[in-house]
Design a protein around this motif. Structure first.
Motif, mmCIF file in Angstrom:
data_model
loop_
_atom_site.group_PDB
_atom_site.id
_atom_site.type_symbol
_atom_site.label_atom_id
_atom_site.label_comp_id
_atom_site.label_asym_id
_atom_site.label_seq_id
_atom_site.Cartn_x
_atom_site.Cartn_y
_atom_site.Cartn_z
ATOM 1 N N HIS A 1 20.977 -20.818 17.555
ATOM 2 C CA HIS A 1 19.997 -21.434 18.343
ATOM 3 C C HIS A 1 19.016 -20.586 19.169
ATOM 4 O O HIS A 1 19.428 -19.700 19.436
ATOM 5 C CB HIS A 1 20.636 -22.477 19.388
ATOM 6 C CG HIS A 1 21.334 -23.410 18.890
ATOM 7 N ND1 HIS A 1 20.882 -24.807 18.612
ATOM 8 C CD2 HIS A 1 22.728 -23.655 18.765
ATOM 9 C CE1 HIS A 1 21.728 -25.737 18.151
ATOM 10 N NE2 HIS A 1 22.984 -25.026 18.368
ATOM 11 N N ALA B 1 10.899 -27.703 20.631
ATOM 12 C CA ALA B 1 11.272 -26.486 19.738
ATOM 13 C C ALA B 1 12.799 -25.947 20.131
ATOM 14 O O ALA B 1 13.244 -25.265 19.247
ATOM 15 C CB ALA B 1 10.220 -25.243 20.278
ATOM 16 N N GLN C 1 15.515 -26.759 17.353
ATOM 17 C CA GLN C 1 15.689 -26.028 16.035
ATOM 18 C C GLN C 1 17.014 -25.229 16.078
ATOM 19 O O GLN C 1 17.491 -24.973 17.001
ATOM 20 C CB GLN C 1 14.577 -25.287 15.558
ATOM 21 C CG GLN C 1 14.246 -24.054 16.532
ATOM 22 C CD GLN C 1 13.180 -23.389 15.893
ATOM 23 O OE1 GLN C 1 12.284 -24.061 14.962
ATOM 24 N NE2 GLN C 1 12.802 -22.240 16.692
ATOM 25 N N TYR C 2 17.432 -25.187 14.728
ATOM 26 C CA TYR C 2 18.687 -24.096 14.524
ATOM 27 C C TYR C 2 18.893 -23.765 13.130
ATOM 28 O O TYR C 2 18.090 -24.440 12.301
ATOM 29 C CB TYR C 2 19.959 -24.911 15.139
ATOM 30 C CG TYR C 2 20.334 -26.210 14.545
ATOM 31 C CD1 TYR C 2 21.386 -26.035 13.196
ATOM 32 C CD2 TYR C 2 20.193 -27.348 14.541
ATOM 33 C CE1 TYR C 2 21.837 -27.002 12.549
ATOM 34 C CE2 TYR C 2 20.639 -28.639 13.818
ATOM 35 C CZ TYR C 2 21.289 -28.249 12.997
ATOM 36 O OH TYR C 2 21.778 -29.320 12.025
ATOM 37 N N GLU C 3 19.766 -22.759 13.046
ATOM 38 C CA GLU C 3 19.929 -22.345 11.472
ATOM 39 C C GLU C 3 21.366 -22.360 11.562
ATOM 40 O O GLU C 3 22.056 -21.593 12.570
ATOM 41 C CB GLU C 3 19.278 -20.954 11.397
ATOM 42 C CG GLU C 3 17.693 -20.872 11.331
ATOM 43 C CD GLU C 3 17.290 -19.410 11.184
ATOM 44 O OE1 GLU C 3 15.854 -19.550 10.897
ATOM 45 O OE2 GLU C 3 18.037 -18.711 11.388
ATOM 46 N N ARG D 1 18.547 -24.613 7.491
ATOM 47 C CA ARG D 1 17.577 -24.736 8.802
ATOM 48 C C ARG D 1 16.894 -25.915 9.077
ATOM 49 O O ARG D 1 16.595 -26.707 8.355
ATOM 50 C CB ARG D 1 16.306 -23.669 8.320
ATOM 51 C CG ARG D 1 15.507 -23.481 9.437
ATOM 52 C CD ARG D 1 14.305 -22.681 8.955
ATOM 53 N NE ARG D 1 14.892 -21.248 9.063
ATOM 54 C CZ ARG D 1 14.714 -20.336 8.137
ATOM 55 N NH1 ARG D 1 13.731 -20.707 6.917
ATOM 56 N NH2 ARG D 1 15.187 -19.228 7.891
ATOM 57 N N ASP E 1 14.206 -27.831 11.631
ATOM 58 C CA ASP E 1 13.116 -27.309 12.369
ATOM 59 C C ASP E 1 12.905 -28.434 13.775
ATOM 60 O O ASP E 1 13.814 -29.177 13.743
ATOM 61 C CB ASP E 1 11.566 -27.347 11.670
ATOM 62 C CG ASP E 1 11.241 -28.542 11.203
ATOM 63 O OD1 ASP E 1 11.845 -29.817 11.364
ATOM 64 O OD2 ASP E 1 10.307 -28.599 10.537
ATOM 65 N N ALA E 2 12.198 -28.217 14.532
ATOM 66 C CA ALA E 2 11.941 -28.727 15.631
ATOM 67 C C ALA E 2 11.645 -30.211 15.278
ATOM 68 O O ALA E 2 11.861 -31.246 16.261
ATOM 69 C CB ALA E 2 10.698 -28.348 16.692
ATOM 70 N N ARG E 3 11.056 -30.719 14.360
ATOM 71 C CA ARG E 3 11.060 -32.175 13.838
ATOM 72 C C ARG E 3 12.006 -32.783 13.018
ATOM 73 O O ARG E 3 12.172 -33.821 12.570
ATOM 74 C CB ARG E 3 9.816 -32.252 13.096
ATOM 75 C CG ARG E 3 8.335 -32.074 13.849
ATOM 76 C CD ARG E 3 7.288 -32.298 13.112
ATOM 77 N NE ARG E 3 6.123 -31.932 13.906
ATOM 78 C CZ ARG E 3 4.806 -32.048 13.499
ATOM 79 N NH1 ARG E 3 4.600 -32.437 12.512
ATOM 80 N NH2 ARG E 3 3.863 -31.826 14.360
ATOM 81 N N ARG F 1 13.388 -31.707 10.202
ATOM 82 C CA ARG F 1 13.295 -31.623 8.853
ATOM 83 C C ARG F 1 14.390 -30.429 8.455
ATOM 84 O O ARG F 1 14.292 -29.538 8.939
ATOM 85 C CB ARG F 1 11.857 -31.068 8.415
ATOM 86 C CG ARG F 1 10.921 -32.307 8.667
ATOM 87 C CD ARG F 1 9.601 -31.750 8.184
ATOM 88 N NE ARG F 1 9.076 -30.749 9.102
ATOM 89 C CZ ARG F 1 7.918 -30.251 9.285
ATOM 90 N NH1 ARG F 1 6.914 -30.659 8.784
ATOM 91 N NH2 ARG F 1 7.693 -29.072 10.175
ATOM 92 N N TRP G 1 15.940 -27.918 5.765
ATOM 93 C CA TRP G 1 15.661 -27.042 4.570
ATOM 94 C C TRP G 1 17.019 -26.317 4.225
ATOM 95 O O TRP G 1 17.677 -25.704 5.197
ATOM 96 C CB TRP G 1 14.766 -26.110 4.960
ATOM 97 C CG TRP G 1 14.671 -25.089 3.749
ATOM 98 C CD1 TRP G 1 13.776 -25.216 2.718
ATOM 99 C CD2 TRP G 1 14.994 -23.718 3.847
ATOM 100 N NE1 TRP G 1 13.601 -23.904 2.100
ATOM 101 C CE2 TRP G 1 14.451 -23.033 2.704
ATOM 102 C CE3 TRP G 1 15.769 -23.053 4.643
ATOM 103 C CZ2 TRP G 1 14.866 -21.728 2.245
ATOM 104 C CZ3 TRP G 1 16.150 -21.623 4.336
ATOM 105 C CH2 TRP G 1 15.773 -21.045 3.068
#
Length: 171
Positions: free
Chosen positions: A20, A77, A80-82, A95, A97-99, A101, A103
């Motif tokens: 994070h 923001a 988001q995290y990975e 991954r 993202d902030a929205r 989404r 990946w």
């Protein structure tokens, strides 16, 4: 710890890290900051009102609005995290993202290489590469956090590559 494999089988999770971005201001801190700024702007606006310079008051409101928008963007923001997960079958990088989404990419762990670029500088990242594909993770981490993550992941991959121990002799 078994987890469900997309193919229907169960596989062991050997490494699982959720990264994070660091946010130094929590929910209570944001509220306190906004309260201080609102009170300060009300005092400043009141002084200017008393002096007859009432056109300054809308600009005090714009300050509060600009700070509120900046904090809202920062809070979004922070969502988001990975995620990097090594199982018996593969290494998955996810991954969000902030929205919200998503990946995702998968690598076979045997051929995967971990490269830590610019270890002492902010903005570097840990690059995972295999068979011409690569993905960077942890760009928002501090240099020390990136180094610790790269070392831990590399150690987990080395452990995955080691052959299993022979069975104990019967006896």
């Amino acid at each position: 710890m078994p987890s469900d494999d997309p193919d229907g089988g169960a596989s062991r999770v050997l490494f699982d890290a959720i990264l994070h971005p660091h946010r130094s201001l929590g929910r209570g801190g944001r509220r306190a900051l906004m309260a201080v700024v609102v009170v300060a702007n009300l005092v400043i606006g009141g002084v200017f009102w008393a002096l007859g310079a009432w056109p300054v008051i809308p600009f005090c409101g714009l300050d509060v609005l600009a700070l509120w928008l900046a904090l809202r963007i920062n809070t979004r923001a922070a969502n988001q995290y990975e995620q990097v997960r090594l199982t018996d079958a593969d290494l998955m990088v996810k991954r969000v993202d902030a929205r919200a989404r998503v990946w995702q990419t998968r690598f076979h762990p045997y051929w995967l290489r971990v490269h830590h670029s610019h270890p002492d500088e902010p903005g570097g990242e840990v690059t995972l590469s295999s068979h011409g594909r690569s993905v960077g993770v942890g760009s928002f981490l501090s240099p020390d956090e990136r180094a610790a993550f790269a070392t831990a992941l590399d150690d987990a991959l080395r452990a995955w590559r080691r052959p299993p121990c022979p069975p104990a002799p019967a006896g």
